[in-house]
Every structure is written in structure tokens, then in C-alpha cells.
Scaffold this active site. Structure first.
Site, mmCIF file in Angstrom:
data_model
loop_
_atom_site.group_PDB
_atom_site.id
_atom_site.type_symbol
_atom_site.label_atom_id
_atom_site.label_comp_id
_atom_site.label_asym_id
_atom_site.label_seq_id
_atom_site.Cartn_x
_atom_site.Cartn_y
_atom_site.Cartn_z
ATOM 1 N N THR A 54 0.579 -1.022 0.108
ATOM 2 C CA THR A 54 0.239 -0.045 0.005
ATOM 3 C C THR A 54 1.025 1.113 0.025
ATOM 4 O O THR A 54 1.947 1.354 1.355
ATOM 5 C CB THR A 54 -0.951 0.070 1.636
ATOM 6 N N VAL B 95 -3.400 -5.434 -2.573
ATOM 7 C CA VAL B 95 -5.236 -6.296 -2.437
ATOM 8 C C VAL B 95 -5.580 -5.934 -1.300
ATOM 9 O O VAL B 95 -4.851 -4.875 -0.836
ATOM 10 C CB VAL B 95 -4.040 -7.701 -2.042
ATOM 11 N N LEU C 35 -7.023 3.501 -5.034
ATOM 12 C CA LEU C 35 -8.315 2.478 -4.793
ATOM 13 C C LEU C 35 -8.394 2.038 -3.362
ATOM 14 O O LEU C 35 -9.330 2.050 -2.215
ATOM 15 C CB LEU C 35 -9.090 1.486 -5.644
ATOM 16 N N LYS C 36 -6.910 1.342 -3.259
ATOM 17 C CA LYS C 36 -6.740 0.629 -2.773
ATOM 18 C C LYS C 36 -6.384 1.809 -0.868
ATOM 19 O O LYS C 36 -7.069 1.669 0.108
ATOM 20 C CB LYS C 36 -5.255 0.062 -2.464
ATOM 21 N N LEU C 37 -6.644 3.274 -0.767
ATOM 22 C CA LEU C 37 -5.946 4.050 -0.307
ATOM 23 C C LEU C 37 -7.484 4.389 0.493
ATOM 24 O O LEU C 37 -7.756 4.737 1.274
ATOM 25 C CB LEU C 37 -5.543 5.456 -0.594
#
Length: 288
Positions: free
Chosen positions: A93, A118, A167-169
Site C-alpha cells: 500500500t 490487495v 482505490l486501495k487507499l
């Protein structure tokens, strides 16, 4: 294809073990060598310097703590010179800006780069059920899809490099905010003398419910935050990254800044290496 795996911590270890279970040749590096023992026992080649892992493999997977660690491990003078002809898949991340800057450095060294952060924790990593978000060109995505499917059955192409990191954040911001909101409501009903089972019954039957509430409920009630799937310090790091990246997007960050303060206090209360549900203790003890 031989794969180098750099970073075998809480998430990296079970992910690397899945590659070995799929009979993929693996060479592994970790800054703490003791963490490599299970991989060595399972047949992985172990190296003491990241450049040795990069040289030995066609594809390099990164599961490192932050962008600083990536620069130290992948883009030091000696390691950067080994990138030509290699594919780098960054799965940790980091911010979109950091991911794009690392891509530019990798491409400058003659390699190719894609991001594949992920969503999920240790149980999903062990089971190969992680949600994988891919930032890459469509051709890169197709070429590496089979490899990524070892970690999750349906890796999703989000867009170019930076889009998956963003998007992960966004999702990790939800983890922090949802857990904090649930902890506050739980502490409130306890103080008001409302039965927690009744509270949960009503909540589970409502559109407000999220499965993460039940996953964290018992830890909060017991005050048991040991053996974390995701430590408090990592959620604080990701929250800081979200705030840093979102500042330039003209968003009101008041709510997440309050969450950050609670996480910072949890770390100061010695919960850094414990499960992030420890923020319940901060909320419960704030006025005591």
C-alpha cells in the site's frame, strides 16, 4: 518463470508460500532474515541482498512496508542496475504518486512495472482469496494474470498505474473510519446500559451493518488485540497516506483526521503492533 519475492512479513509470507505450493520457483529476500525460515524449509532460494534476488528472477514481487522501503530495496544504486528486462509487481500500500514515481524509475532502469495492491488479511492471503486491484496496461494485465491468480481468483484491472493504488487507499480509509464509528457506537451503548447483544441484533438486521463489525466485536469486548492480522501502526500509516494524497483533491478531511488522532493515540498507548481494533480502548478511555 522464476519469481523473486521481496518482503515476507505478515502478508508476504503466506503469499510467497502460495507460489511455492503452485510449484513456482521462488527466490526470497527479507530485511529480517529470520522471517525467511519457513520459505527456505519449503524449498525457496534465500538470498541476503535484494540485488541477488532481482538478478535471479524474471519477475519481482514487492510486499514491502512503504515507498521508502521500496526505494531502499529496489532502487538503490546496486539494485537499480539489475532491473533491465525484469517485471516489477508492487503489491503493498503506497500512494498513487509514489507508485507512478517508482514506475518511472523502474522503466528508466530498463524494467517494466505494474501495481497490484490487495484487500484482505492473513486468512485471505493463506487461502488465495485476496481481492487484487491491478494498475497496468491491459497487455501487462493479461500477461501476468495467471501469476496474480495465485493470490486471488479474480484480479481486476482498474486502470493505469496509480488507479489501483488510489482505490486501495480509499478502501483502507473505509476500514479506519468504519471501525472507529463502530467502536464509538459500541462504547456509547455500553455506557448507556444497553445490552450489546440487542445492539448487534438490530445492527445486523439493518442496512448499516458491515461484516467487519462482527470481526472486531469480540476483540473490543475482551480488550484482546494480540496476534493481529493488520496492526494498528499499519492502519495509521495507510491513513496518513490517504490524507497526504487527498490534500490535493480539495476534499474535506476533517473526519479522517479525527480517526488519525485516535490511531496515533493507540500507538502511543503501546498498541502499535496489536490489532487495529485497539482503537476501541482509546475511545473507551478518552474521558477517564
Amino acid at each position: 518463470m522464476k519469481v523473486a519475492f521481496l518482503g515476507t512479513g505478515l502478508m508476504g509470507l503466506p503469499m510467497a508460500q502460495r507460489l511455492l505450493a503452485a510449484d513456482i520457483q521462488l527466490v526470497a529476500y527479507n530485511r529480517t532474515p529470520e522471517k525467511l525460515a519457513p520459505l527456505q524449509a519449503a524449498g525457496a532460494e534465500i538470498v541476503t541482498h535484494p540485488r541477488h534476488a532481482i538478478r535471479a528472477a524474471e519477475c519481482v514481487i514487492l510486499m514491502l512496508t512503504n515507498a521508502s522501503a521500496i526505494y531502499n530495496v529496489l532502487l538503490s544504486d546496486t539494485a537499480w542496475q539489475t532491473l533491465e528486462g525484469r517485471t516489477i509487481i508492487q503489491m503493498g500500500t503506497i500512494t498513487p504518486t509514489e507508485s507512478q514515481e517508482i514506475r518511472d524509475a523502474v522503466v528508466g532502469g530498463g524494467g517494466e512495472y505494474l501495481e497490484a495492491p490487495v484487500l484482505g488479511s492473513i486468512p485471505e492471503a493463506k487461502a488465495g482469496e485476496l481481492s487484487i486491484m491491478v494498475g497496468a496496461e491491459p497487455e501487462q494485465y493479461q500477461r501476468h494474470l495467471k501469476l496474480l491468480q495465485n493470490f486471488g481468483t479474480e484480479p481486476l484491472l482498474i486502470g493505469p498505474v496509480g488507479s489501483a493504488a488510489a482505490l486501495k487507499l480509499a478502501l483502507n480509509q473505509l476500514i479506519a473510519s468504519l471501525t472507529t464509528s463502530f467502536a464509538l457506537s459500541l462504547a456509547f451503548v455500553q455506557r448507556q446500559g444497553v445490552d450489546v447483544d440487542v445492539f448487534m441484533q438490530i445492527l445486523r438486521e439493518s442496512p448499516l451493518y458491515a461484516p467487519t463489525f462482527d470481526k472486531k466485536l469480540q476483540r473490543m469486548l475482551d480488550g484482546n488485540y494480540a496476534e493481529p492480522n493488520f496492526p494498528t501502526k499499519h492502519l495509521l500509516k495507510d491513513t496518513e497516506l490517504f490524507i497526504s494524497e487527498a490534500k490535493s483533491r480539495s476534499l474535506d478531511l476533517s473526519s479522517i483526521k479525527g480517526v488519525r488522532q485516535i490511531l496515533q493515540t493507540a500507538v502511543k498507548m503501546s498498541f502499535a503492533d496489536d490489532d487495529y481494533s485497539s482503537l476501541f480502548s482509546v475511545i473507551k478511555e478518552w474521558g477517564e
